[in-house]
Write a protein that holds these residues in place. Structure first.
Motif, PDB file in Angstrom:
ATOM      1  N   PRO A  36       1.071  -1.331  -0.457  1.00 14.86           N
ATOM      2  CA  PRO A  36      -0.291  -0.080  -0.058  1.00 14.86           C
ATOM      3  C   PRO A  36       0.472   1.528  -0.340  1.00 14.86           C
ATOM      4  N   GLN A  37       1.823   1.470   0.979  1.00 11.96           N
ATOM      5  CA  GLN A  37       2.361   2.114   0.776  1.00 11.96           C
ATOM      6  C   GLN A  37       2.969   3.070  -0.078  1.00 11.96           C
ATOM      7  N   LEU A  38       3.800   1.764  -1.299  1.00 14.30           N
ATOM      8  CA  LEU A  38       4.340   2.266  -2.718  1.00 14.30           C
ATOM      9  C   LEU A  38       3.007   2.701  -3.826  1.00 14.30           C
ATOM     10  N   ASP A  39       2.272   1.822  -3.849  1.00 10.66           N
ATOM     11  CA  ASP A  39       0.889   1.652  -4.702  1.00 10.66           C
ATOM     12  C   ASP A  39       0.088   3.302  -4.224  1.00 10.66           C
ATOM     13  N   HIS A  40       0.236   3.576  -3.479  1.00 10.33           N
ATOM     14  CA  HIS A  40       0.140   5.571  -2.983  1.00 10.33           C
ATOM     15  C   HIS A  40       0.735   6.036  -4.203  1.00 10.33           C
ATOM     16  N   PHE A  41       1.674   5.640  -4.512  1.00 10.82           N
ATOM     17  CA  PHE A  41       2.455   6.611  -5.423  1.00 10.82           C
ATOM     18  C   PHE A  41       1.920   6.595  -6.867  1.00 10.82           C
ATOM     19  N   THR A  42       1.982   5.071  -7.018  1.00  2.29           N
ATOM     20  CA  THR A  42       0.791   4.703  -8.529  1.00  2.29           C
ATOM     21  C   THR A  42      -0.439   5.234  -8.800  1.00  2.29           C
ATOM     22  N   THR A  43      -1.228   5.460  -7.458  1.00  6.03           N
ATOM     23  CA  THR A  43      -2.849   6.359  -7.502  1.00  6.03           C
ATOM     24  C   THR A  43      -2.077   7.986  -7.624  1.00  6.03           C
ATOM     25  N   LYS A  44      -1.024   8.483  -7.171  1.00  4.57           N
ATOM     26  CA  LYS A  44      -1.646  10.013  -7.607  1.00  4.57           C
ATOM     27  C   LYS A  44      -0.848  10.212  -8.263  1.00  4.57           C
ATOM     28  N   ILE A  45       0.277   9.576  -9.144  1.00  4.12           N
ATOM     29  CA  ILE A  45       1.053   9.521 -10.600  1.00  4.12           C
ATOM     30  C   ILE A  45      -0.440   9.288 -11.423  1.00  4.12           C
ATOM     31  N   SER A  46      -1.223   8.914 -11.965  1.00  2.00           N
ATOM     32  CA  SER A  46      -1.970   7.997 -12.836  1.00  2.00           C
ATOM     33  C   SER A  46      -3.080   9.568 -12.110  1.00  2.00           C
ATOM     34  N   GLU A  47      -3.218   9.775 -11.727  1.00  2.00           N
ATOM     35  CA  GLU A  47      -4.162  11.018 -11.261  1.00  2.00           C
ATOM     36  C   GLU A  47      -4.126  11.725 -12.024  1.00  2.00           C
ATOM     37  N   MET A  48      -2.564  12.703 -11.378  1.00  2.00           N
ATOM     38  CA  MET A  48      -1.726  14.054 -11.948  1.00  2.00           C
ATOM     39  C   MET A  48      -1.787  13.649 -13.662  1.00  2.00           C
ATOM     40  N   TYR A  49      -0.984  12.735 -13.955  1.00  2.00           N
ATOM     41  CA  TYR A  49      -1.459  12.537 -15.265  1.00  2.00           C
ATOM     42  C   TYR A  49      -2.404  12.333 -16.109  1.00  2.00           C
ATOM     43  N   SER A  50      -3.718  11.752 -15.694  1.00  2.00           N
ATOM     44  CA  SER A  50      -5.227  11.752 -15.819  1.00  2.00           C
ATOM     45  C   SER A  50      -5.572  13.398 -16.221  1.00  2.00           C
ATOM     46  N   SER A  51      -4.897  14.414 -15.041  1.00  2.00           N
ATOM     47  CA  SER A  51      -6.131  15.828 -14.915  1.00  2.00           C
ATOM     48  C   SER A  51      -5.064  16.115 -15.763  1.00  2.00           C
ATOM     49  N   LEU A  52      -3.421  16.497 -15.927  1.00  2.00           N
ATOM     50  CA  LEU A  52      -3.480  16.673 -17.160  1.00  2.00           C
ATOM     51  C   LEU A  52      -3.360  16.907 -18.426  1.00  2.00           C
ATOM     52  N   VAL A  53      -3.951  15.551 -18.785  1.00  2.00           N
ATOM     53  CA  VAL A  53      -3.971  15.251 -20.300  1.00  2.00           C
ATOM     54  C   VAL A  53      -5.285  15.452 -20.739  1.00  2.00           C
ATOM     55  N   THR A  54      -6.056  15.214 -19.938  1.00  2.74           N
ATOM     56  CA  THR A  54      -7.909  15.834 -19.869  1.00  2.74           C
ATOM     57  C   THR A  54      -7.499  17.520 -19.828  1.00  2.74           C
ATOM     58  N   ASN A  55      -6.736  18.503 -19.829  1.00  2.00           N
ATOM     59  CA  ASN A  55      -6.845  19.695 -20.075  1.00  2.00           C
ATOM     60  C   ASN A  55      -6.408  20.080 -20.880  1.00  2.00           C
ATOM     61  N   LEU A  56      -5.663  18.930 -22.455  1.00  2.00           N
ATOM     62  CA  LEU A  56      -5.230  18.957 -22.969  1.00  2.00           C
ATOM     63  C   LEU A  56      -6.398  19.053 -24.599  1.00  2.00           C
ATOM     64  N   TYR A  57      -6.468  19.221 -25.825  1.00  2.00           N
ATOM     65  CA  TYR A  57      -7.412  19.898 -26.866  1.00  2.00           C
ATOM     66  C   TYR A  57      -6.775  19.865 -27.992  1.00  2.00           C
ATOM     67  N   HIS A  58      -7.170  18.560 -28.751  1.00  2.00           N
ATOM     68  CA  HIS A  58      -6.846  18.675 -30.176  1.00  2.00           C
ATOM     69  C   HIS A  58      -7.212  19.136 -31.098  1.00  2.00           C
ATOM     70  N   GLN A  59      -6.789  19.667 -32.482  1.00  2.00           N
ATOM     71  CA  GLN A  59      -7.628  20.026 -33.471  1.00  2.00           C
ATOM     72  C   GLN A  59      -9.081  20.240 -33.721  1.00  2.00           C
ATOM     73  N   ARG A  60      -9.114  18.449 -33.583  1.00  2.00           N
ATOM     74  CA  ARG A  60     -10.787  18.229 -34.308  1.00  2.00           C
ATOM     75  C   ARG A  60     -11.300  18.624 -33.113  1.00  2.00           C
ATOM     76  N   GLY A  61     -11.073  19.519 -31.937  1.00  2.00           N
ATOM     77  CA  GLY A  61     -12.556  19.806 -31.440  1.00  2.00           C
ATOM     78  C   GLY A  61     -12.113  19.202 -29.699  1.00  2.00           C
ATOM     79  N   GLY A  62     -11.617  18.196 -29.651  1.00  2.00           N
ATOM     80  CA  GLY A  62     -11.895  17.074 -28.645  1.00  2.00           C
ATOM     81  C   GLY A  62     -10.974  17.142 -27.324  1.00  2.00           C
ATOM     82  N   ARG A  63     -11.162  16.645 -26.111  1.00  2.00           N
ATOM     83  CA  ARG A  63     -10.009  16.555 -25.691  1.00  2.00           C
ATOM     84  C   ARG A  63      -9.000  15.418 -25.809  1.00  2.00           C
ATOM     85  N   TYR A  64      -8.124  15.413 -25.254  1.00  2.00           N
ATOM     86  CA  TYR A  64      -7.192  14.130 -24.955  1.00  2.00           C
ATOM     87  C   TYR A  64      -6.984  13.206 -23.836  1.00  2.00           C
ATOM     88  N   LEU A  65      -7.206  11.865 -24.356  1.00  2.00           N
ATOM     89  CA  LEU A  65      -7.838  11.370 -23.277  1.00  2.00           C
ATOM     90  C   LEU A  65      -6.510   9.965 -23.065  1.00  2.00           C
TER      91      LEU A  65
END
Length: 299
Positions: free
Chosen positions: A119-148
């Motif tokens: 659990p102490q290590l998997d905590h990092f995995t959860t936080k890093i994946s949440e960070m990555y997801s948040s940053l990606v979904t704030n980006l948009y591509h030229q066809r008008g949609g969000r990146y996933l």
């Protein structure tokens, strides 16, 4: 600092990909595909120009386990054990652990890794994946949609690994990165149950473009009624925790080694890679070796 660097790289990747998509729109139209995609005929607009009803595009994260394992290695070596300062540890990694083989062995064998249900290590995995997801979904591509965001690496974990410096989790310069959300090679030492428990810590509702978790079970453990019970238990336990996807290679490593030695006898040998299947003979030598090296669990 890590979040800032990750954001910079994602923004650069989005800008580069948007340029490619703009070129496709202007110079590589796909009229037949556009006729088959919902929305294009109604809008009278080509798919590369944003004619689809749903305009999605995705980024695939590579080496999630390496990042979380690296953060945990820093936590253990620098802050808990206080073997080195952060600057000293960074210089050791920069020099590919040369002259510090004992430290590398300590990290490899004594420091916990993703896939071991810690659990102490998997905590990092959860936080890093949440960070990555948040940053990606704030980006948009030229066809008008969000990146996933997603985590399915095909064979890019090997290609990217060749150009990646050593990492704090004892991975040397040029070695392969972890595939999908799978543990890095050699670290599933507590069996498939632990690996699946760790994998379930990556929240699927934040991964709009999907992920791949590769698992291996030896043939003897998957045979007959006993094998059915084992696989059913593994799958139920994983999905009840919220897991999104898992795929199994049920094989005998001896067959893969024989196919690598004499490919003409094994033309029809199909293996599961990372979200797709392929003929073993069609893979690169590096990918063949990785499949052989991936742990086979004696459940």
């Amino acid at each position: 600092l890590y979040k800032m660097k990750l954001q910079e790289m994602l923004e650069l990747a989005a800008k580069s990909n948007n340029c490619i998509e703009e070129m496709h729109k202007n110079f590589r139209p796909t009229p037949f595909l556009s006729c088959l995609v919902e929305g294009c005929i109604e809008k009278a607009e080509e798919v590369n120009a944003g004619g689809a009803k749903y305009n999605s595009s995705g980024f695939q994260g590579v080496g999630l386990a390496d990042v979380s394992d690296s953060f945990w290695a820093i936590e253990r070596v620098v802050f808990q054990e206080q073997k080195y300062t952060l600057v000293e540890f960074a210089n050791i990694i920069k020099n590919n652990f040369e002259g510090h083989e004992s430290l590398r062995a300590h990290i490899q064998n004594k420091v916990e890794k993703f896939g071991q249900d810690k659990p102490q290590l998997d905590h990092f995995t959860t936080k890093i994946s949440e960070m990555y997801s948040s940053l990606v979904t704030n980006l948009y591509h030229q066809r008008g949609g969000r990146y996933l965001p997603g985590y399915w690496t095909m064979t890019t974990h090997q290609g990217f690994g060749k150009y990646t410096n050593a990492t704090p989790n004892a991975r040397l310069r040029g070695e392969t990165l972890a595939n999908g959300i799978s543990p890095s090679l050699g670290n599933e030492i507590h069996g498939p149950t632990a690996a699946l428990n760790s994998g379930a810590k990556v929240h699927p509702e934040l991964v709009g473009n999907g992920y791949v978790l590769n698992q291996k079970v030896d043939q003897d453990s998957a045979k007959g009624e006993r094998g059915n019970v084992i696989l059913e238990g593994l799958l139920k336990g994983y999905f009840e925790q919220g897991g999104m996807q898992v795929q199994f290679n049920i094989l005998d490593p001896k067959v893969l080694m024989a196919a690598k030695k004499d490919p003409k006898k094994y033309k029809d040998l199909v293996v599961r890679i990372s979200g797709y299947s392929a003929y073993f003979n069609d893979l690169t030598e590096e990918m063949k070796n990785e499949l052989i090296d991936r742990n086979t669990h004696n459940v």
